[in-house]
Design a protein around this motif. Structure first.
Motif, PDB file in Angstrom:
ATOM      1  N   CYS A   1       0.843  -1.189   0.000  1.00 22.43           N
ATOM      2  CA  CYS A   1       0.000   0.000   0.000  1.00 22.43           C
ATOM      3  C   CYS A   1       0.880   1.241   0.000  1.00 22.43           C
ATOM      4  O   CYS A   1       2.104   1.154   0.039  1.00 22.43           O
ATOM      5  CB  CYS A   1      -0.951  -0.010   1.192  1.00 22.43           C
ATOM      6  N   ILE A   2       0.225   2.380  -0.035  1.00 19.60           N
ATOM      7  CA  ILE A   2       0.900   3.670  -0.029  1.00 19.60           C
ATOM      8  C   ILE A   2       0.573   4.375   1.278  1.00 19.60           C
ATOM      9  O   ILE A   2      -0.601   4.477   1.647  1.00 19.60           O
ATOM     10  CB  ILE A   2       0.434   4.543  -1.212  1.00 19.60           C
ATOM     11  N   LEU A   3       1.606   4.842   1.989  1.00 20.22           N
ATOM     12  CA  LEU A   3       1.424   5.744   3.127  1.00 20.22           C
ATOM     13  C   LEU A   3       1.684   7.141   2.587  1.00 20.22           C
ATOM     14  O   LEU A   3       2.780   7.425   2.097  1.00 20.22           O
ATOM     15  CB  LEU A   3       2.403   5.421   4.249  1.00 20.22           C
ATOM     16  N   LEU A   4       0.693   8.000   2.657  1.00 17.53           N
ATOM     17  CA  LEU A   4       0.746   9.295   1.981  1.00 17.53           C
ATOM     18  C   LEU A   4       0.539  10.438   2.956  1.00 17.53           C
ATOM     19  O   LEU A   4      -0.472  10.483   3.669  1.00 17.53           O
ATOM     20  CB  LEU A   4      -0.342   9.329   0.900  1.00 17.53           C
TER      21      LEU A   4
ATOM     22  N   PRO B   1      -3.875   0.316  -2.324  1.00 22.49           N
ATOM     23  CA  PRO B   1      -4.644   1.051  -1.315  1.00 22.49           C
ATOM     24  C   PRO B   1      -3.781   2.153  -0.703  1.00 22.49           C
ATOM     25  O   PRO B   1      -2.562   2.018  -0.591  1.00 22.49           O
ATOM     26  CB  PRO B   1      -5.004  -0.013  -0.283  1.00 22.49           C
ATOM     27  N   VAL B   2      -4.434   3.243  -0.320  1.00 24.10           N
ATOM     28  CA  VAL B   2      -3.732   4.400   0.232  1.00 24.10           C
ATOM     29  C   VAL B   2      -4.200   4.657   1.657  1.00 24.10           C
ATOM     30  O   VAL B   2      -5.393   4.691   1.936  1.00 24.10           O
ATOM     31  CB  VAL B   2      -3.983   5.658  -0.621  1.00 24.10           C
TER      32      VAL B   2
ATOM     33  N   TRP C   1      -4.877  -4.431   7.477  1.00 22.09           N
ATOM     34  CA  TRP C   1      -6.278  -4.374   7.103  1.00 22.09           C
ATOM     35  C   TRP C   1      -6.462  -3.957   5.639  1.00 22.09           C
ATOM     36  O   TRP C   1      -7.201  -4.610   4.897  1.00 22.09           O
ATOM     37  CB  TRP C   1      -7.036  -3.407   8.023  1.00 22.09           C
ATOM     38  N   VAL C   2      -5.769  -2.883   5.205  1.00 23.69           N
ATOM     39  CA  VAL C   2      -5.989  -2.423   3.829  1.00 23.69           C
ATOM     40  C   VAL C   2      -5.387  -3.339   2.783  1.00 23.69           C
ATOM     41  O   VAL C   2      -5.852  -3.380   1.660  1.00 23.69           O
ATOM     42  CB  VAL C   2      -5.510  -0.964   3.586  1.00 23.69           C
ATOM     43  N   THR C   3      -4.357  -4.085   3.157  1.00 24.84           N
ATOM     44  CA  THR C   3      -3.752  -4.996   2.178  1.00 24.84           C
ATOM     45  C   THR C   3      -4.470  -6.340   2.134  1.00 24.84           C
ATOM     46  O   THR C   3      -4.273  -7.103   1.199  1.00 24.84           O
ATOM     47  CB  THR C   3      -2.251  -5.208   2.449  1.00 24.84           C
TER      48      THR C   3
END
Length: 116
Positions: free
Chosen positions: A45-48, A72-73, A112-114
């Protein structure tokens, strides 16, 4: 895992945490560098960050959507507000977390998001 944040200390801390959990983590000081250099087919995922020069986090979400980014971000920002949270979610962010983020909370969010 991709970490996009203009603050080097934050990038380094996130990368250290992710690598301590045996996650492949790459850091980028800007959205432009991410778009130019990242292997967007890499799982994760991306941490932005939200507040960045040039392309900020909200515009980054728009750009990622326009390029059909499938990663997912998770937005991670020191500037937390309900309008920002709503905007980020409407632009495709899966989660919005406030800095400083508890390490375990961040790892749980990534898991969770992955998984979805």
């Amino acid at each position: 895992m991709h970490v996009i944040d203009d603050d080097e200390a934050v990038r380094d801390a996130f990368v250290r945490l992710l690598r301590s959990e045996r996650l492949d983590a790459r850091a980028y000081p800007s959205v432009e560098r991410f778009m130019d250099e990242a292997d967007k087919t890499m799982p994760g995922c991306i941490l932005l960050d939200v507040t960045m020069p040039d392309i900020d986090g909200m515009n980054a979400l728009k750009l990622l959507r326009s390029t059909h980014n499938a990663l997912p971000v998770i937005v991670v920002s020191a500037h937390d507000s309900l309008p920002n949270q709503r905007l980020a979610r409407s632009l495709g962010a899966k989660l919005y977390l406030r800095k400083p983020v508890d390490d375990q909370a961040l790892l749980d969010a990534i898991s969770w998001v992955t998984a979805t």
